[in-house]
Design an enzyme around this catalytic site. Structure first.
Site, short mmCIF file in Angstrom:
data_model
loop_
_atom_site.label_atom_id
_atom_site.label_comp_id
_atom_site.label_asym_id
_atom_site.label_seq_id
_atom_site.Cartn_x
_atom_site.Cartn_y
_atom_site.Cartn_z
N GLU A 111 5.22 -1.37 1.98
CA GLU A 111 4.82 -0.04 1.56
C GLU A 111 5.65 0.49 0.39
O GLU A 111 6.87 0.35 0.38
CB GLU A 111 4.93 0.94 2.73
CG GLU A 111 3.99 0.61 3.86
CD GLU A 111 4.00 1.64 4.97
OE1 GLU A 111 2.96 1.78 5.63
OE2 GLU A 111 5.04 2.29 5.19
N HIS A 117 0.84 -1.20 0.00
CA HIS A 117 0.00 0.00 0.00
C HIS A 117 0.87 1.25 0.00
O HIS A 117 2.08 1.19 0.19
CB HIS A 117 -0.98 0.00 1.18
CG HIS A 117 -0.31 -0.08 2.52
ND1 HIS A 117 0.14 -1.26 3.06
CD2 HIS A 117 -0.02 0.87 3.44
CE1 HIS A 117 0.67 -1.04 4.25
NE2 HIS A 117 0.60 0.25 4.50
N GLU A 137 5.05 -4.76 7.41
CA GLU A 137 4.86 -3.54 6.63
C GLU A 137 5.28 -3.84 5.20
O GLU A 137 6.31 -4.46 4.97
CB GLU A 137 5.71 -2.39 7.19
CG GLU A 137 5.03 -1.57 8.26
CD GLU A 137 3.79 -0.85 7.79
OE1 GLU A 137 3.34 -1.06 6.65
OE2 GLU A 137 3.25 -0.06 8.57
N CYS A 166 5.63 9.64 9.58
CA CYS A 166 5.20 8.78 8.49
C CYS A 166 3.68 8.76 8.46
O CYS A 166 3.02 9.14 9.42
CB CYS A 166 5.70 7.36 8.68
SG CYS A 166 7.49 7.20 8.70
N HIS A 190 -0.07 7.67 5.76
CA HIS A 190 -0.69 7.17 4.53
C HIS A 190 -1.43 8.30 3.85
O HIS A 190 -2.30 8.92 4.46
CB HIS A 190 -1.69 6.07 4.86
CG HIS A 190 -1.10 4.91 5.60
ND1 HIS A 190 -1.25 4.75 6.96
CD2 HIS A 190 -0.37 3.86 5.17
CE1 HIS A 190 -0.64 3.64 7.33
NE2 HIS A 190 -0.09 3.08 6.27
#
Length: 199
Positions: free
Chosen positions: A133, A47, A131, A82, A84
């Site tokens: 990413e 993601h 994770e 950090c 999204h």
């Protein structure tokens, strides 16, 4: 995220826009969304995320220790912030939003740059949380020295903050990577010992 687990990323005022992460295929194409609160597990799908490194006027970098209540990598030192991005939100805008939410620090988008646009990583923490990413990396440059920077950390996200020299952070990533989040280590090694240039 966060970092990165992002379980506390929404607020009552904006959680309707903040409840989903953007899912990606292996080529970085958007293929849908998934609930942020449930996406991080032992089978986390790829993601979209971002990492931000904030520098003071002298080039010292603001590092944070993740809250002890975080699902993934609790209590670990990492880069400034950090998170999204929301659907339709730029990486810079997402970094501005999350840095304000996590640290009470307002960044100037004109003094920010995506310096590692293709950074990605996959890592598993000691509890088995994965994770995965695609995580463009932003550097923001402040116009103040660290002693004049006012911070108001969110205790649900941030346990401690510190300002460190860029070379010191790089040396730490090289010599004692276990003290830092895996994404911060990989980012610092890609950056190298010299400060990134931000106008």
């Amino acid at each position: 995220m966060s970092h990165h687990d992002g379980e506390n990323e929404g607020t009552s005022a904006d959680s309707g826009y903040d409840d989903f992460v953007i899912l990606l295929d292996d080529d970085g194409n958007h293929i849908g969304t998934a609930p942020r609160a449930t996406v991080h597990s032992q089978h986390t799908p790829r993601h979209l995320a971002f990492s931000c490194h904030v520098l003071d006027v002298g080039g010292r970098v603001l590092v944070t220790r993740r809250a002890l209540t975080k699902v993934a990598w609790p209590g670990v030192w990492t880069n400034t912030c950090c998170g999204h991005p929301r659907v339709g939100e730029t990486i810079i805008d997402a970094a501005v939003r999350r840095t304000h939410q996590e640290l009470g620090l307002d960044l100037d988008p004109r003094r920010m740059r995506v310096v590692l646009p293709d950074f990605s990583y996959r890592a598993t923490d000691s509890g088995g949380i994965v994770e995965d990413e695609f995580c463009p990396v932003v550097v923001a440059r402040l116009s103040l020295p660290e002693e004049l920077v006012e911070l108001n950390p969110d205790p649900d996200e941030v346990e401690e903050v510190a300002w460190v020299g860029w070379q010191d952070m790089y040396d730490l990533a090289r010599s004692m990577p276990a003290l830092l989040s895996p994404w911060a280590v990989e980012q610092m090694l890609e950056f190298g010992p010299d400060l990134p240039v931000v106008r």
